[in-house]
Design a protein around this motif. Structure first.
Motif, PDB file in Angstrom:
ATOM      1  N   THR A  58       0.856  -1.170   0.000  1.00 46.26           N
ATOM      2  CA  THR A  58       0.000   0.000   0.000  1.00 46.26           C
ATOM      3  C   THR A  58       0.898   1.228   0.000  1.00 46.26           C
ATOM      4  OG1 THR A  58      -1.673  -1.203   1.254  1.00 46.26           O
ATOM      5  CG2 THR A  58      -1.831   1.190   1.237  1.00 46.26           C
ATOM      6  N   ARG A  78       2.120   1.810  10.073  1.00 47.40           N
ATOM      7  CA  ARG A  78       2.557   0.411  10.127  1.00 47.40           C
ATOM      8  C   ARG A  78       2.016  -0.279  11.372  1.00 47.40           C
ATOM      9  NH1 ARG A  78       7.603   2.700   8.768  1.00 47.40           N
ATOM     10  NH2 ARG A  78       8.344   2.269  10.863  1.00 47.40           N
ATOM     11  N   CYS A  81      -1.701  -1.002  10.983  1.00 52.55           N
ATOM     12  CA  CYS A  81      -1.971  -2.118  10.070  1.00 52.55           C
ATOM     13  C   CYS A  81      -1.382  -3.431  10.580  1.00 52.55           C
ATOM     14  CB  CYS A  81      -1.399  -1.823   8.694  1.00 52.55           C
ATOM     15  SG  CYS A  81      -2.177  -0.422   7.889  1.00 52.55           S
ATOM     16  N   SER A  83       1.761  -4.422  10.217  1.00 49.94           N
ATOM     17  CA  SER A  83       2.659  -4.987   9.212  1.00 49.94           C
ATOM     18  C   SER A  83       3.891  -4.106   9.083  1.00 49.94           C
ATOM     19  CB  SER A  83       1.949  -5.093   7.864  1.00 49.94           C
ATOM     20  OG  SER A  83       1.665  -3.823   7.355  1.00 49.94           O
ATOM     21  N   HIS A  98      -3.700  -2.785   2.633  1.00 49.50           N
ATOM     22  CA  HIS A  98      -4.306  -2.157   3.804  1.00 49.50           C
ATOM     23  C   HIS A  98      -4.887  -0.784   3.461  1.00 49.50           C
ATOM     24  CE1 HIS A  98      -2.567  -5.202   6.404  1.00 49.50           C
ATOM     25  NE2 HIS A  98      -1.391  -4.989   5.829  1.00 49.50           N
ATOM     26  N   ARG A 101      -7.783   0.545   5.814  1.00 49.47           N
ATOM     27  CA  ARG A 101      -7.290   0.819   7.165  1.00 49.47           C
ATOM     28  C   ARG A 101      -6.403   2.060   7.186  1.00 49.47           C
ATOM     29  NH1 ARG A 101      -5.108  -4.403   9.367  1.00 49.47           N
ATOM     30  NH2 ARG A 101      -7.265  -4.963   9.095  1.00 49.47           N
ATOM     31  N   VAL A 102      -5.586   2.234   6.151  1.00 53.09           N
ATOM     32  CA  VAL A 102      -4.710   3.402   6.058  1.00 53.09           C
ATOM     33  C   VAL A 102      -5.542   4.674   5.883  1.00 53.09           C
ATOM     34  CG1 VAL A 102      -2.993   4.539   4.584  1.00 53.09           C
ATOM     35  CG2 VAL A 102      -2.676   2.172   5.259  1.00 53.09           C
ATOM     36  N   THR A 105      -7.118   5.585   9.214  1.00 50.87           N
ATOM     37  CA  THR A 105      -6.123   6.114  10.144  1.00 50.87           C
ATOM     38  C   THR A 105      -5.714   7.535   9.764  1.00 50.87           C
ATOM     39  OG1 THR A 105      -5.295   3.870  10.477  1.00 50.87           O
ATOM     40  CG2 THR A 105      -3.882   5.661  11.198  1.00 50.87           C
TER      41      THR A 105
END
Length: 118
Positions: A58, A78, A81, A83, A98, A101-102, A105
């Motif tokens: 991503t 990071r 996520c 990861s 992701h 989710r990114v 955030t």
């Protein structure tokens, strides 16, 4: 032998690698602190797997932040996520897909991200 106008000392046995612009050791370089912020302010989040051996990452581009703030934001993304990833040339790379989710955030942190690509 050619002489270059930008040439000069690039390595010293005393202090290691040298910055070609300010001729200081890379650890004490003042050029990085004064570097122009990359990014146009439009935060784009995309997914890419081309040229990565089939692995998906991503990408977050367009953040108008300095290097330290970009690294801190990359670390928080990071950890959100769960990861790994890195920050290269003003682009945050997070391993895996992701995007949603990114984006969530980044919205919580006050940015206005846009989904780029398919």
């Amino acid at each position: 032998m050619k002489s270059s106008s930008n040439g000069g000392l690039v390595y010293s046995t005393e202090s290691g690698r040298m910055c070609p612009a300010c001729r200081q050791a890379l650890g004490a370089c003042q050029c990085k602190a004064q570097a122009v912020v990359k990014g146009d302010g439009v935060v784009r989040v995309s997914r890419q797997s081309k040229g990565r051996g089939g692995k998906t990452v991503t990408l977050v581009k367009g953040l108008a932040l300095d290097a330290a703030a970009l690294a801190a934001l990359g670390k928080s993304l990071r950890s959100a996520c769960g990861s790994g990833g890195t920050v290269k040339d003003g682009v945050i790379e997070i391993q895996g897909d992701h995007c949603d989710r990114v984006i969530d955030t980044l919205k919580q942190q006050g940015h206005d991200p846009k989904r780029a690509g398919g």
